[in-house]
Motif scaffolding. Structure first.
Motif, PDB file in Angstrom:
ATOM      1  N   UNK A 118       0.683  -1.103   0.002  1.00  0.00           N
ATOM      2  CA  UNK A 118       0.105   0.113   0.121  1.00  0.00           C
ATOM      3  C   UNK A 118       0.939   1.155  -0.053  1.00  0.00           C
ATOM      4  N   UNK A 119       1.995   1.255   0.668  1.00  0.00           N
ATOM      5  CA  UNK A 119       2.779   2.491   0.585  1.00  0.00           C
ATOM      6  C   UNK A 119       3.405   2.392  -0.703  1.00  0.00           C
ATOM      7  N   UNK A 120       3.742   1.685  -1.416  1.00  0.00           N
ATOM      8  CA  UNK A 120       4.146   1.743  -2.726  1.00  0.00           C
ATOM      9  C   UNK A 120       3.226   2.527  -3.731  1.00  0.00           C
ATOM     10  N   UNK A 121       1.796   2.076  -3.486  1.00  0.00           N
ATOM     11  CA  UNK A 121       0.874   2.496  -4.271  1.00  0.00           C
ATOM     12  C   UNK A 121       0.518   4.148  -3.826  1.00  0.00           C
ATOM     13  N   UNK A 122       0.745   4.200  -2.606  1.00  0.00           N
ATOM     14  CA  UNK A 122       0.560   5.678  -2.020  1.00  0.00           C
ATOM     15  C   UNK A 122       1.416   6.550  -3.009  1.00  0.00           C
ATOM     16  N   UNK A 123       2.733   6.288  -3.059  1.00  0.00           N
ATOM     17  CA  UNK A 123       3.654   6.982  -3.818  1.00  0.00           C
ATOM     18  C   UNK A 123       3.208   7.242  -5.501  1.00  0.00           C
ATOM     19  N   UNK A 124       2.533   6.574  -5.899  1.00  0.00           N
ATOM     20  CA  UNK A 124       1.860   6.849  -7.168  1.00  0.00           C
ATOM     21  C   UNK A 124       0.695   7.773  -7.158  1.00  0.00           C
ATOM     22  N   UNK A 125       0.160   7.970  -5.656  1.00  0.00           N
ATOM     23  CA  UNK A 125      -0.979   8.661  -5.547  1.00  0.00           C
ATOM     24  C   UNK A 125      -2.468   7.654  -5.746  1.00  0.00           C
ATOM     25  N   UNK A 126      -1.996   6.531  -5.416  1.00  0.00           N
ATOM     26  CA  UNK A 126      -3.224   5.478  -5.445  1.00  0.00           C
ATOM     27  C   UNK A 126      -3.697   4.959  -4.205  1.00  0.00           C
ATOM     28  N   UNK A 127      -4.843   4.587  -4.097  1.00  0.00           N
ATOM     29  CA  UNK A 127      -5.610   4.197  -2.871  1.00  0.00           C
ATOM     30  C   UNK A 127      -5.037   3.001  -2.402  1.00  0.00           C
ATOM     31  N   UNK A 128      -5.294   2.870  -1.122  1.00  0.00           N
ATOM     32  CA  UNK A 128      -4.760   1.216  -0.449  1.00  0.00           C
ATOM     33  C   UNK A 128      -5.705   0.269  -0.833  1.00  0.00           C
TER      34      UNK A 128
END
Length: 423
Positions: A15-25
């Motif tokens: 989820x942290x990796x997705x957050x870097x792209x502005x994506x939700x968990x």
């Protein structure tokens, strides 16, 4: 596609990796679907095993003349439940796949944070923008004045975002493509490959163009797709294969027509050739073992830079930030050429490593050192976009009278023509 085992092992990291792209968990959603699917699969397997056991018992009892009605009833009941479970497994598997296939690749740790191109980081610049004694013109002004770049006719033929090139400009575009191919095959170790420009959905899916970018591609009535880049057929040549380790790295290059609908690009670069529905591009693709992919990414980017250096075009290498890195890429270097007419740096090449993201989607593997199949890593890069390179040459080599000097390295491809003039 993502490694589900890695997600199970570190959902917070995912989820942290997705957050870097502005994506939700999404890890919790994926894990619930995964648990439900595995539970249904386990129950289904247990029922299948029980059914095989019962079938043997029924056979043995019948040979003895014993009553088997109770066991036959259990088989009938189990069959109904197995059908129900199979439907459940298929549904959950589809939901899980639909969720995972729409998630972007995880970024390399060296990719800088940032929401858009303003946070991209310059790695280096080669060459200094030329100082002109006159106000340099944009490529379309030069091309139309030469009588060799015709947007009006192209619009009548095909609509907006097309061009007709004539005479020496048409030849210059062809010369650029040939020069790039000769450089990459003769000096850079790539194998020239002629590829179809129509591919099936499997090839598009495997190279992460579907379902995410369906609206940015052209589809024929029979369900095939016009390629947005030769990356698609080049990379898909290893789809479903287990390659011998000793053939890696594979380095392939193709000059092809490319087609993009440019959905969402309304109002952007509407003048000239910068953003076209159809364009020529030389594409490089590498298939490597995982431990070689980072070095291959640097090598590929250098191969693209060599084209610009040979042409004498000032450029800079940019490391794209998290928000500007493409869906399938783990890390991307953009090369931006200086365009005097625009007084701006504009992208002319993107070189990306996707790690095993595409390989998982297309099940492309190699026989690793321990003899077990492992996913390859795939990389792709423009070497270069031919139309944009034509723009860069025209604007950097323009003269005050509107003529365009032909770079030295292209003259052998131009029958010795040194200057392109009107008439």
């Amino acid at each position: 596609m993502h490694d589900l085992r890695a997600l199970r092992a570190d959902p917070d990291g995912f989820d942290a990796a997705l957050k870097r792209r502005g994506e939700p968990a999404v890890a919790s959603t994926v894990l619930v679907l995964d648990r439900e699917r595995r539970a249904a699969e386990t129950e289904l397997q247990e029922l299948q095993s029980r059914r095989r056991t019962i079938s043997k018992e029924i056979g043995a009892l019948r040979r003895k003349g014993c009553d088997t009605s109770d066991l036959e009833a259990e088989v009938a009941s189990g069959k109904a439940r197995m059908e129900e479970l199979q439907t459940q497994v298929d549904t959950l598997d589809g939901q899980l796949r639909n969720t995972l296939e729409r998630l972007p690749n995880q970024l390399d740790a060296t990719v800088p944070d940032g929401a858009d191109e303003s946070s991209n980081v310059q790695v280096h610049q080669k060459g200094t923008p030329k100082e002109f004694a006159f106000t340099p013109r944009e490529h379309y002004e030069l091309g139309e004045a030469l009588g060799m770049m015709d947007f009006e006719t192209a619009s009548r033929l095909s609509g907006t975002r097309f061009v007709v090139l004539r005479g020496q400009l048409a030849r210059l575009e062809r010369a650029l493509g040939q020069y790039m191919l000769d450089l990459h095959t003769g000096s850079n170790g790539y194998e020239e490959t002629a590829v179809p420009v129509l591919v099936n959905s499997e090839a598009m899916y495997g190279t992460d163009k579907l379902p995410k970018f369906a609206d940015q591609s052209f589809r024929t009535e029979d369900g095939r797709w016009l390629i947005p880049t030769a990356e698609v057929p080049l990379t898909a040549t290893v789809s479903g294969q287990i390659l011998p380790a000793d053939v890696l790295p594979l380095r392939l290059v193709a000059l092809s027509s490319c087609f993009r609908s440019e959905a969402g690009a309304a109002g952007r670069d509407t003048r000239g050739m910068l953003r076209q529905h159809q364009f020529q591009k030389v594409e490089m693709v590498s298939i490597t073992a995982p431990e070689e992919s980072d070095a291959e990414h640097e090598r590929m980017t250098r191969c693209a830079e060599m084209v610009l250096e040979g042409l004498g075009i000032p450029y800079r290498r940019m490391l794209l930030c998290a928000g500007d890195t493409g869906f399938g890429a783990a890390k991307t270097f953009d090369l931006e050429a200086w365009l005097p007419g625009q007084q701006a740096w504009r992208e002319i090449s993107s070189c990306s490593t996707t790690r095993d993201f595409q390989a998982r989607r297309m099940n492309a593997r190699f026989r690793a050192g321990d003899g077990k199949p492992a996913f390859v890593h795939t990389l792709n890069g423009s070497g270069l976009a031919v139309g944009r390179t034509l723009i860069a040459v025209m604007e950097n080599y323009q003269n005050e009278d509107g003529s365009v000097t032909v770079p030295d390295v292209l003259r052998p491809y131009m029958a010795g023509v040194e200057v392109i003039r009107a008439g």
